[in-house]
Design a protein around this motif. Structure first.
Motif, mmCIF file in Angstrom:
data_model
loop_
_atom_site.group_PDB
_atom_site.id
_atom_site.type_symbol
_atom_site.label_atom_id
_atom_site.label_comp_id
_atom_site.label_asym_id
_atom_site.label_seq_id
_atom_site.Cartn_x
_atom_site.Cartn_y
_atom_site.Cartn_z
ATOM 1 N N MET A 1 -7.068 16.963 3.985
ATOM 2 C CA MET A 1 -6.089 18.035 4.204
ATOM 3 C C MET A 1 -4.739 17.417 4.542
ATOM 4 N N MET A 2 -3.690 17.864 3.834
ATOM 5 C CA MET A 2 -2.355 17.328 4.072
ATOM 6 C C MET A 2 -1.750 17.949 5.325
ATOM 7 N N PRO A 3 -1.123 17.146 6.204
ATOM 8 C CA PRO A 3 -0.555 17.674 7.441
ATOM 9 C C PRO A 3 0.703 18.480 7.182
ATOM 10 N N THR A 4 1.090 19.241 8.171
ATOM 11 C CA THR A 4 2.327 20.009 8.124
ATOM 12 C C THR A 4 3.294 19.489 9.160
ATOM 13 N N VAL A 5 4.569 19.759 8.932
ATOM 14 C CA VAL A 5 5.587 19.340 9.881
ATOM 15 C C VAL A 5 5.453 20.133 11.161
ATOM 16 N N ASN A 6 5.440 19.428 12.282
ATOM 17 C CA ASN A 6 5.452 20.124 13.563
ATOM 18 C C ASN A 6 6.749 19.820 14.276
ATOM 19 N N GLY A 7 6.961 20.422 15.388
ATOM 20 C CA GLY A 7 8.198 20.232 16.143
ATOM 21 C C GLY A 7 8.136 19.102 17.116
ATOM 22 N N GLY A 8 7.241 18.130 16.860
ATOM 23 C CA GLY A 8 6.990 17.081 17.831
ATOM 24 C C GLY A 8 8.187 16.208 18.127
ATOM 25 N N ARG A 9 8.960 16.513 19.136
ATOM 26 C CA ARG A 9 10.039 15.668 19.596
ATOM 27 C C ARG A 9 9.856 15.473 21.087
ATOM 28 N N GLY A 10 10.356 14.363 21.543
ATOM 29 C CA GLY A 10 10.417 14.236 22.991
ATOM 30 C C GLY A 10 9.507 13.168 23.512
ATOM 31 N N GLN A 11 8.239 13.439 23.688
ATOM 32 C CA GLN A 11 7.396 12.528 24.431
ATOM 33 C C GLN A 11 6.983 11.340 23.574
ATOM 34 N N SER A 12 7.187 10.138 24.125
ATOM 35 C CA SER A 12 6.701 8.892 23.540
ATOM 36 C C SER A 12 7.114 8.719 22.095
ATOM 37 N N GLY A 13 8.292 9.163 21.749
ATOM 38 C CA GLY A 13 8.806 8.917 20.417
ATOM 39 C C GLY A 13 8.264 9.828 19.341
ATOM 40 N N GLN A 14 7.535 10.891 19.686
ATOM 41 C CA GLN A 14 7.032 11.797 18.675
ATOM 42 C C GLN A 14 8.210 12.418 17.929
ATOM 43 N N GLY A 15 8.185 12.326 16.608
ATOM 44 C CA GLY A 15 9.255 12.920 15.825
ATOM 45 C C GLY A 15 10.569 12.186 15.930
ATOM 46 N N ARG A 16 10.543 10.903 16.295
ATOM 47 C CA ARG A 16 11.786 10.134 16.351
ATOM 48 C C ARG A 16 12.482 10.099 14.998
ATOM 49 N N TYR A 17 11.697 10.017 13.942
ATOM 50 C CA TYR A 17 12.241 9.788 12.609
ATOM 51 C C TYR A 17 11.934 10.986 11.715
ATOM 52 N N ALA A 18 12.949 11.436 10.998
ATOM 53 C CA ALA A 18 12.776 12.515 10.030
ATOM 54 C C ALA A 18 13.313 12.052 8.687
ATOM 55 N N LEU A 19 12.501 12.162 7.654
ATOM 56 C CA LEU A 19 12.929 11.873 6.287
ATOM 57 C C LEU A 19 13.434 13.178 5.689
ATOM 58 N N THR A 20 14.732 13.231 5.402
ATOM 59 C CA THR A 20 15.338 14.474 4.937
ATOM 60 C C THR A 20 15.993 14.269 3.575
ATOM 61 N N GLU A 21 16.067 15.354 2.807
ATOM 62 C CA GLU A 21 16.747 15.353 1.520
ATOM 63 C C GLU A 21 18.240 15.499 1.773
ATOM 64 N N SER A 22 19.045 14.610 1.171
ATOM 65 C CA SER A 22 20.459 14.531 1.532
ATOM 66 C C SER A 22 21.247 15.769 1.155
ATOM 67 N N GLU A 23 21.054 16.283 -0.052
ATOM 68 C CA GLU A 23 21.930 17.344 -0.552
ATOM 69 C C GLU A 23 21.751 18.648 0.196
ATOM 70 N N HIS A 24 20.493 19.056 0.429
ATOM 71 C CA HIS A 24 20.241 20.350 1.045
ATOM 72 C C HIS A 24 19.687 20.251 2.464
ATOM 73 N N GLY A 25 19.259 19.059 2.849
ATOM 74 C CA GLY A 25 18.852 18.857 4.228
ATOM 75 C C GLY A 25 17.448 19.279 4.569
#
Length: 366
Positions: A1-25
């Motif tokens: 099963m493929m994971p989904t994006v969660n709002g994991g930011r904050g603790q212990s570096g969760q969500g430190r990095y986001a790969l985003t599409e440049s044109e539309h974000g």
């Protein structure tokens, strides 16, 4: 099963990095760890023949910006960034420097004598130089470990065709552990090389990209990055004990973070205090100014031109204001006789004071 994006930011570096599409974000996915962000960038090697030092022997790290100035002044000087001196070849009169050329690089076929300075002092001169480009080495690709994939990425991976795996121009957006923007890196073109289940958790993947960073974060800057990834400093002057090379790395993150923050404008008539005890080089001057105006880790220009821009607004400052500069003596001692790229001396402290006055910030001293 493929994971989904969660709002994991904050603790212990969760969500430190986001790969985003440049044109539309839109977000391809977020993760806590990236492999390939840190490493040593490719460095050119210069051999300066007939080296004549102007003073002490040039050893070790030379400077963040070393300028090579043709003595005949028929062409412009060029820059070697983050320059280091290697051991002098035996039985030669050559000095060997490594570093990163600026985007222009040296002039083709130049064989005339060159003088060399580091922005603060003349280092010496040579009758001619030779330049060796870094060898072709396969740079490590970027691997986003423990990636929580968004819907579009899950669809692309499920499709699996060459076209579906072409993500185009993307950005690696980097946040601190508090979820605040820190910096980013542009990736182009971006193509998925491989993906596999991740050991970081259920429904997470390790995503490998064909793209590698043109300039990975060098080893000397890694402790600075680790400090900032944990969150901005809460007390001023944490950079004071660093050497100039590490102060440059600190200032780079201060600049990149500061240009991403939304600064609240303050009423006119503010009074600021600048601690000048540790201003012994150019980065420390702008680090101290930034913290005087915008608090610990604050940004208020990383060079004279950027300082002038900050004084015009959008960085928390509203004219007029007053700046009390405590202990100006170290800055005057170290920065009142610096060099332009061409090697012409000027007073950086006087220039900064002039720019502050033009921005209606009145400076007093204590």
């Amino acid at each position: 099963m493929m994971p989904t994006v969660n709002g994991g930011r904050g603790q212990s570096g969760q969500g430190r990095y986001a790969l985003t599409e440049s044109e539309h974000g839109h977000v391809w996915g977020v993760c806590a760890e990236v492999e390939g962000l840190f490493g040593e960038p490719g460095r050119a090697t210069y051999e300066l023949f007939g080296w004549m030092p102007d003073g002490a022997e040039v050893r070790g790290w030379v400077g963040s910006g070393v300028w090579l100035v043709p003595e005949d002044r028929t062409i412009d000087p060029w820059l070697l960034e983050d320059a280091e001196s290697l051991r002098q070849p035996p039985r030669t009169d050559a000095l060997v420097l490594t570093g990163m050329d600026d985007y222009m690089g040296p002039p083709e076929g130049h064989r005339a004598p060159v003088r060399v300075h580091d922005g603060y002092r003349w280092l010496g001169s040579c009758r001619e130089f030779g330049r060796v480009l870094p060898g072709e080495q396969a740079a490590p690709s970027l691997v986003l470990r423990g990636l929580s994939a968004g819907d579009r990425l899950r669809q692309a991976l499920a499709t699996g065709t060459r076209r579906a795996l072409e993500l185009g121009e993307a950005r690696l957006e980097i946040r601190d552990d508090g979820g605040e923007p820190l910096t980013d890196r542009l990736l182009r073109p971006t193509r998925i090389r491989a993906w596999r289940p991740s050991s970081h958790g259920a429904d997470l993947i390790d995503l490998e990209l064909d793209e590698e960073l043109e300039r990975p974060v060098p080893g000397h800057a890694r402790p600075i990055w680790n400090r900032w990834l944990a969150g901005p400093p809460e007390t001023p002057g944490l950079w004071a004990g660093l050497d100039t090379r590490q102060r440059e790395a600190w200032l780079e993150l201060v600049r990149e973070r500061g240009c991403r923050l939304k600064h609240q404008g303050r009423p006119a008539g503010q009074q600021y205090q600048l601690d000048g005890r540790h201003i012994t080089d150019t980065p420390s001057l702008f680090l101290a100014l930034g913290e005087a105006v915008n608090g610990p880790g604050g940004y208020f220009g990383g060079c004279v031109d950027a300082l002038a821009d900050c004084l015009r607004g959008n960085f928390g400052y509203t004219a007029p204001a007053t700046l009390l500069w405590r202990d100006v003596a170290p800055a005057r001692e170290h920065l009142s006789h610096v060099l332009t790229p061409e090697g012409e001396p000027y007073d950086l402290v006087a220039l900064v004071l002039e720019v502050l006055a033009e921005g209606h910030m009145r400076v007093t001293f204590a």
